[in-house]
Design a protein around this motif. Structure first.
Motif, PDB file in Angstrom:
ATOM      1  N   VAL A 232       0.848  -1.197   0.000  1.00  0.00           N
ATOM      2  CA  VAL A 232       0.000   0.000   0.000  1.00  0.00           C
ATOM      3  C   VAL A 232       0.880   1.242   0.000  1.00  0.00           C
ATOM      4  CG1 VAL A 232      -1.889   1.212   1.160  1.00  0.00           C
ATOM      5  CG2 VAL A 232      -1.728  -1.296   1.294  1.00  0.00           C
ATOM      6  N   PHE A 233       0.484   2.210  -0.814  1.00  0.00           N
ATOM      7  CA  PHE A 233       1.202   3.484  -0.850  1.00  0.00           C
ATOM      8  C   PHE A 233       0.220   4.616  -0.564  1.00  0.00           C
ATOM      9  CE2 PHE A 233       3.027   7.194  -3.188  1.00  0.00           C
ATOM     10  CZ  PHE A 233       4.165   7.324  -2.404  1.00  0.00           C
ATOM     11  N   PHE A 234       0.505   5.402   0.458  1.00  0.00           N
ATOM     12  CA  PHE A 234      -0.316   6.557   0.822  1.00  0.00           C
ATOM     13  C   PHE A 234       0.401   7.829   0.354  1.00  0.00           C
ATOM     14  CE2 PHE A 234      -0.922   3.242   4.005  1.00  0.00           C
ATOM     15  CZ  PHE A 234      -2.315   3.136   4.079  1.00  0.00           C
ATOM     16  N   TYR A 235      -0.362   8.750  -0.266  1.00  0.00           N
ATOM     17  CA  TYR A 235       0.224  10.034  -0.663  1.00  0.00           C
ATOM     18  C   TYR A 235      -0.859  11.108  -0.635  1.00  0.00           C
ATOM     19  CZ  TYR A 235      -1.821   9.273  -5.327  1.00  0.00           C
ATOM     20  OH  TYR A 235      -2.689   9.056  -6.369  1.00  0.00           O
ATOM     21  N   ASN A 236      -0.413  12.345  -0.600  1.00  0.00           N
ATOM     22  CA  ASN A 236      -1.307  13.489  -0.470  1.00  0.00           C
ATOM     23  C   ASN A 236      -1.755  13.934  -1.866  1.00  0.00           C
ATOM     24  OD1 ASN A 236      -2.704  15.774   0.225  1.00  0.00           O
ATOM     25  ND2 ASN A 236      -1.039  16.766   1.323  1.00  0.00           N
ATOM     26  N   THR A 237      -3.030  13.720  -2.197  1.00  0.00           N
ATOM     27  CA  THR A 237      -3.531  14.095  -3.526  1.00  0.00           C
ATOM     28  C   THR A 237      -3.706  15.602  -3.681  1.00  0.00           C
ATOM     29  OG1 THR A 237      -5.795  13.737  -2.746  1.00  0.00           O
ATOM     30  CG2 THR A 237      -4.711  11.911  -3.869  1.00  0.00           C
ATOM     31  N   GLN A 238      -3.652  16.360  -2.558  1.00  0.00           N
ATOM     32  CA  GLN A 238      -3.720  17.815  -2.694  1.00  0.00           C
ATOM     33  C   GLN A 238      -2.467  18.368  -3.354  1.00  0.00           C
ATOM     34  OE1 GLN A 238      -4.455  18.931   1.393  1.00  0.00           O
ATOM     35  NE2 GLN A 238      -6.646  19.187   1.013  1.00  0.00           N
ATOM     36  N   ARG A 239      -1.352  17.680  -3.196  1.00  0.00           N
ATOM     37  CA  ARG A 239      -0.109  18.063  -3.881  1.00  0.00           C
ATOM     38  C   ARG A 239       0.028  17.163  -5.091  1.00  0.00           C
ATOM     39  NH1 ARG A 239       3.941  18.811   1.363  1.00  0.00           N
ATOM     40  NH2 ARG A 239       2.697  20.428   2.393  1.00  0.00           N
ATOM     41  N   MET A 240      -0.672  17.557  -6.153  1.00  0.00           N
ATOM     42  CA  MET A 240      -0.843  16.673  -7.307  1.00  0.00           C
ATOM     43  C   MET A 240       0.478  16.276  -7.940  1.00  0.00           C
ATOM     44  SD  MET A 240      -4.180  18.414  -9.090  1.00  0.00           S
ATOM     45  CE  MET A 240      -4.117  17.240 -10.432  1.00  0.00           C
ATOM     46  N   THR A 241       1.338  17.239  -8.189  1.00  0.00           N
ATOM     47  CA  THR A 241       2.576  16.942  -8.905  1.00  0.00           C
ATOM     48  C   THR A 241       3.492  16.043  -8.090  1.00  0.00           C
ATOM     49  OG1 THR A 241       2.442  19.062 -10.060  1.00  0.00           O
ATOM     50  CG2 THR A 241       4.576  17.954 -10.027  1.00  0.00           C
ATOM     51  N   ALA A 242       3.746  16.435  -6.839  1.00  0.00           N
ATOM     52  CA  ALA A 242       4.636  15.641  -5.985  1.00  0.00           C
ATOM     53  C   ALA A 242       4.054  14.258  -5.729  1.00  0.00           C
ATOM     54  CB  ALA A 242       4.893  16.372  -4.668  1.00  0.00           C
ATOM     55  N   GLY A 243       2.755  14.208  -5.456  1.00  0.00           N
ATOM     56  CA  GLY A 243       2.121  12.912  -5.187  1.00  0.00           C
ATOM     57  C   GLY A 243       2.161  11.987  -6.388  1.00  0.00           C
ATOM     58  N   ASN A 244       1.879  12.520  -7.571  1.00  0.00           N
ATOM     59  CA  ASN A 244       1.876  11.685  -8.773  1.00  0.00           C
ATOM     60  C   ASN A 244       3.278  11.220  -9.145  1.00  0.00           C
ATOM     61  OD1 ASN A 244      -0.901  11.842  -9.124  1.00  0.00           O
ATOM     62  ND2 ASN A 244      -0.775  13.708 -10.333  1.00  0.00           N
ATOM     63  N   LEU A 245       4.278  12.063  -8.902  1.00  0.00           N
ATOM     64  CA  LEU A 245       5.642  11.649  -9.213  1.00  0.00           C
ATOM     65  C   LEU A 245       6.105  10.515  -8.299  1.00  0.00           C
ATOM     66  CD1 LEU A 245       7.448  15.047  -9.921  1.00  0.00           C
ATOM     67  CD2 LEU A 245       6.984  13.212 -11.546  1.00  0.00           C
ATOM     68  N   THR A 246       5.841  10.635  -7.006  1.00  0.00           N
ATOM     69  CA  THR A 246       6.228   9.552  -6.090  1.00  0.00           C
ATOM     70  C   THR A 246       5.452   8.277  -6.389  1.00  0.00           C
ATOM     71  OG1 THR A 246       4.640  10.425  -4.468  1.00  0.00           O
ATOM     72  CG2 THR A 246       6.938  11.103  -4.242  1.00  0.00           C
ATOM     73  N   LEU A 247       4.171   8.434  -6.737  1.00  0.00           N
ATOM     74  CA  LEU A 247       3.372   7.253  -7.090  1.00  0.00           C
ATOM     75  C   LEU A 247       3.942   6.575  -8.331  1.00  0.00           C
ATOM     76  CD1 LEU A 247       0.844   5.493  -6.698  1.00  0.00           C
ATOM     77  CD2 LEU A 247      -0.408   7.145  -8.108  1.00  0.00           C
ATOM     78  N   ARG A 248       4.365   7.371  -9.305  1.00  0.00           N
ATOM     79  CA  ARG A 248       4.960   6.795 -10.514  1.00  0.00           C
ATOM     80  C   ARG A 248       6.229   6.027 -10.180  1.00  0.00           C
ATOM     81  NH1 ARG A 248       7.187  10.803 -15.052  1.00  0.00           N
ATOM     82  NH2 ARG A 248       8.792  11.056 -13.442  1.00  0.00           N
ATOM     83  N   GLY A 249       7.074   6.584  -9.305  1.00  0.00           N
ATOM     84  CA  GLY A 249       8.292   5.893  -8.940  1.00  0.00           C
ATOM     85  C   GLY A 249       8.027   4.582  -8.211  1.00  0.00           C
ATOM     86  N   VAL A 250       7.067   4.588  -7.275  1.00  0.00           N
ATOM     87  CA  VAL A 250       6.744   3.362  -6.527  1.00  0.00           C
ATOM     88  C   VAL A 250       6.162   2.313  -7.459  1.00  0.00           C
ATOM     89  CG1 VAL A 250       5.227   2.418  -4.751  1.00  0.00           C
ATOM     90  CG2 VAL A 250       6.469   4.551  -4.327  1.00  0.00           C
ATOM     91  N   ASN A 251       5.263   2.716  -8.360  1.00  0.00           N
ATOM     92  CA  ASN A 251       4.665   1.757  -9.299  1.00  0.00           C
ATOM     93  C   ASN A 251       5.726   1.133 -10.194  1.00  0.00           C
ATOM     94  OD1 ASN A 251       2.005   1.940  -8.453  1.00  0.00           O
ATOM     95  ND2 ASN A 251       1.529   3.653  -9.803  1.00  0.00           N
ATOM     96  N   ALA A 252       6.653   1.957 -10.681  1.00  0.00           N
ATOM     97  CA  ALA A 252       7.703   1.422 -11.550  1.00  0.00           C
ATOM     98  C   ALA A 252       8.593   0.443 -10.797  1.00  0.00           C
ATOM     99  CB  ALA A 252       8.534   2.576 -12.113  1.00  0.00           C
ATOM    100  N   ALA A 253       8.920   0.775  -9.553  1.00  0.00           N
ATOM    101  CA  ALA A 253       9.776  -0.117  -8.763  1.00  0.00           C
ATOM    102  C   ALA A 253       9.072  -1.444  -8.463  1.00  0.00           C
ATOM    103  CB  ALA A 253      10.178   0.577  -7.462  1.00  0.00           C
TER     104      ALA A 253
END
Length: 404
Positions: free
Chosen positions: A125-146
């Motif tokens: 499970v990965f939790f991130y703050n969707t209010q910070r769209m850019t930062a949240g989406n970038l970290t989500l992309r990195g976790v998904n790729a890994a």
């Protein structure tokens, strides 16, 4: 030195009179030149890196196995995310996200390795703050790729452990390979689209409010408007001469900003530079006539400036950069439609990063041309109405004075 009677009214007289205002009123060069260039400089420093990398995240590792440590190392090796700390519970991770110290929390469940090799499907499970769209989406992309890489490695090792050849096992993991080719902004450089969009939003607000102030100051009283009319040999020629110095100043600011983007930041110019220049000129003119119209309609001048700021300040949110316009509600969508900055941004991106063909580039430039003509026509109509009222008042005043 010619006397007052020797001064001939005309276009050049009003032009020079308005140009002299930049010396008499120091806040005018600050508002029209220094402020947008200063903001451009600050934004250039903020986005100088071009791409946000190594965004901090936290990890809650409830498994402690070799597989969980492999996942953590793989996530940390991605360019998007960096594992900076490990937490003991979800509450601590939530506090870190809310405080802004990390942009996400990766939770690895208990018995992950055992369940994976037993054929079960445990969830990371990965939790991130969707209010910070850019930062949240970038970290989500990195976790998904890994995680996708780790999952593929596990499947490959399981297949080879069962005696399947490595090449066959590798091909069976992706029977239909997908080749992804980003057409525009392939490096995901924020300078090439975000900074390029912020400039028109800033300049639009500056142009409209400046013209609302400049025109509204002369239109505030009949006396000032009569003086302007007499100096220019007519109200409409005087208005054009009054606006022209600002046009040149704003085109200079736009040119400096574009030179910074094209030369220093390497913004590509894949389209037609003449179309880009035409779009910039129409963008400035449309906003100038829009601000002039506000200055002529609304009184006093302070109200005109306030309304101009209220209309243009939120423009960036409706341009479709941070959020796609097709997903906006009707109010936000049409607000963006009526602002010249939205169409200029479309033409700007078409002629830089996209390299859009000529037949597809005509629409935003045609809309900008229509806006410039429409706002100019409405301004002319307003000037004609003001002129007729002034002539009517003059005719009424003359017989009254004769009777007296």
């Amino acid at each position: 030195m010619p006397g007052a009677r020797g001064i001939r009214p005309g276009f050049s007289l009003v032009f020079l009179r308005e140009a002299a205002q930049f010396r008499k009123r120091p806040f005018l060069p600050f508002l029209t030149v220094l402020l947008p260039l200063m903001l451009m400089g600050v934004l250039s420093i903020v986005f100088s890196q071009g791409l946000a990398t190594r965004l901090p995240i936290a990890v809650l590792n409830l498994d402690g196995s070799d597989l969980s440590r492999t996942i953590i190392r793989t996530v940390d090796a991605t360019p998007d995310a960096a594992v900076v700390m490990q937490v003991s519970d979800l509450g601590e991770g939530r506090r870190l996200i809310l405080s802004g110290k990390v942009h996400g929390l990766l939770m690895i469940p208990k018995d992950l390795e055992r369940d994976v090799f037993a054929g079960r499907r445990p969830e990371v499970v990965f939790f991130y703050n969707t209010q910070r769209m850019t930062a949240g989406n970038l970290t989500l992309r990195g976790v998904n790729a890994a995680l996708a890489g780790v999952e593929a490695g596990i499947r490959l090792s399981l297949r080879t452990a069962r005696g399947q050849p490595a090449d066959i096992a590798q091909s069976s993991l992706a029977p239909i390979p997908v080749q992804i080719n980003p057409l525009f902004n392939p490096t995901l450089n924020y300078t090439h689209f975000l900074l390029t969009a912020l400039l028109p939003a800033i300049l639009q607000t500056v142009v409209v409010t400046t013209m609302a102030y400049s025109i509204g100051r002369d239109a505030e009283t009949r006396h000032r408007l009569r003086v302007l009319r007499r100096l220019g040999g007519g109200l409409w020629p005087a208005m054009i001469a009054k606006m022209l110095p600002y046009t040149l100043v704003f085109l200079f600011v736009l040119g400096v900003a574009d030179a910074l983007l094209l030369v220093h930041f390497g913004l590509p110019l894949r389209g037609d530079r003449l179309l880009l220049l035409a779009a910039g000129i129409l963008f400035i003119l449309a906003n100038q006539f829009f601000g002039a119209l506000i200055g002529l309609v609304l009184k006093p001048m302070q109200s005109a400036v306030s309304i101009a700021t209220l209309i243009t300040a939120p423009a960036f949110g409706f341009m479709g950069i941070g959020f796609p316009r097709i997903g906006m509600n009707a109010f936000a969508y049409h607000w963006g439609q009526i602002l010249p900055g939205t169409w200029y941004l479309m033409a700007r991106i078409d002629q830089t990063v996209r390299g859009t063909p000529l037949d597809l580039s005509v629409r935003p430039i045609a809309v900008l041309l229509f806006m410039a003509i429409f706002f100019a026509s409405m301004t002319a109509l307003r000037l004609e109405t003001i002129g007729r009222r002034a002539d009517r008042a003059k005719r009424v005043a003359v017989p009254t004075e004769a009777i007296a």
